[in-house]
Design a protein around this motif. Structure first.
Motif: not given
Length: 315
Positions: A84-85, A118-119, A127-128, A155-157
């Motif tokens: 999220y931003s 990060a959590f 999530l970040e 998003a990280a793939l």
């Protein structure tokens, strides 16, 4: 007609019980529950949508709450992090908010010039929060508007064939490569700002992920209209991918296919949007069903557990 996609439309994950999910995403994170409906393929299960105040593409996190379902396994062929931003100056606020909410998080780190926190959510979904320059309007809810989440950052793939995934996204889905670091290739679509970013990570040596609670089911990329949607479908199908027919999701039209690295991709239209069947001021307050399920409303409502949005009366 534009070509390709213009960024992230939504991300859909699997959670445990629906009330705990609502408490975290509408309560702790302060995103708005913009739609409560059902999984159209499994109407005995909620499909919950969270986003900004208007439910705009690029802010929408959705969940299938499958209470009692087994935990998933994070691995290759998945979206492994949803980021999220937040405004650049809001990191201190969010650090304190997570502490007060009992959410454990990792030490802040720098990535591509932004500070990242990060959590995990209560079901273990990764999530970040990224403190970045983001001019999108904030949604207040339980958080002050000046500090509220602005939508997705990226998003990280994790994929088993990063080169082919990057080639598909840059040659056919409207993305371009803008940076590379930490085993990540950062791609951008549209204006390249938060919400239009995807990191592709090489996970060829890692076990494949397993679908279940705490994992992402699919990621959707946005197109502006049905004409572009059909053009993208034709192009992707022409590459040999097994693409679904166009499906009516009531709030957008969708196609699905699995990219070379194993991640399930969806292409979704921006219209008609979440106000198609609900007043914008009252999004997410009532259970909304598509026309073909309305005759089963009584049966469906008997199965679904009631949920309460923090700070609001039970619907």
């Amino acid at each position: 007609m534009s070509t390709g996609t213009s960024g992230i439309h939504h991300i859909t994950a699997i959670s445990g019980g629906p009330q705990r999910n609502v408490d975290f995403y509408a309560g702790v994170l302060g995103t708005r529950l913009v739609k409560r409906t059902v999984n159209f393929d499994d109407p005995g299960t909620y499909h919950l949508y969270y986003g900004d105040g208007g439910g705009n593409p690029g802010t929408i996190m959705t969940f299938f709450p499958w209470e009692g379902a087994p935990r998933g396994r994070v691995g290759s062929g998945q979206v492994v992090t949803t980021a999220y931003s937040i405004p650049s100056a809001s990191l201190g606020y969010w650090t304190e908010r997570l502490v007060e909410s009992g959410v454990r998080f990792e030490k802040p780190r720098d990535r591509f010039g932004d500070t990242v926190l990060a959590f995990e959510d209560p079901d273990g979904l990764r999530l970040e929060i990224v403190a970045a320059e983001d001019r999108r309007a904030g949604y207040g809810g339980p958080t002050p508007a000046e500090h509220s989440i602005r939508g997705f950052h990226h998003a990280a793939l994790a994929v088993r064939d990063a080169e082919r995934t990057v080639r598909l996204m840059t040659d056919h889905l409207g993305f371009r490569q803008i940076d590379e670091a930490e085993n990540r290739v950062r791609l951008a679509a549209g204006d390249g700002g938060p919400g239009n970013l995807v990191d592709v990570m090489d996970a060829s040596g890692f076990p494949r992920g397993g679908t279940g609670v705490g994992t992402v089911h699919h990621i959707a990329f946005r197109v502006p209209d049905e004409e572009t949607h059909l053009a993208v479908r034709e192009e992707v199908a022409g590459l040999g991918h097994d693409v679904t027919p166009v499906l009516d999701r009531n709030y957008f039209r969708s196609i699905y296919f699995r990219e070379p690295g194993g991640v399930l991709f969806e292409i979704a239209t921006d219209p008609p949007g979440f106000a198609a069947d609900e007043d914008p001021d009252h999004l997410g307050e009532a259970l909304k069903l598509p026309p073909w399920l309305e005759e089963r409303r009584g049966e469906i409502e008997d199965v679904l557990a009631p949920i309460r949005v923090p700070g609001k009366e039970e619907a």
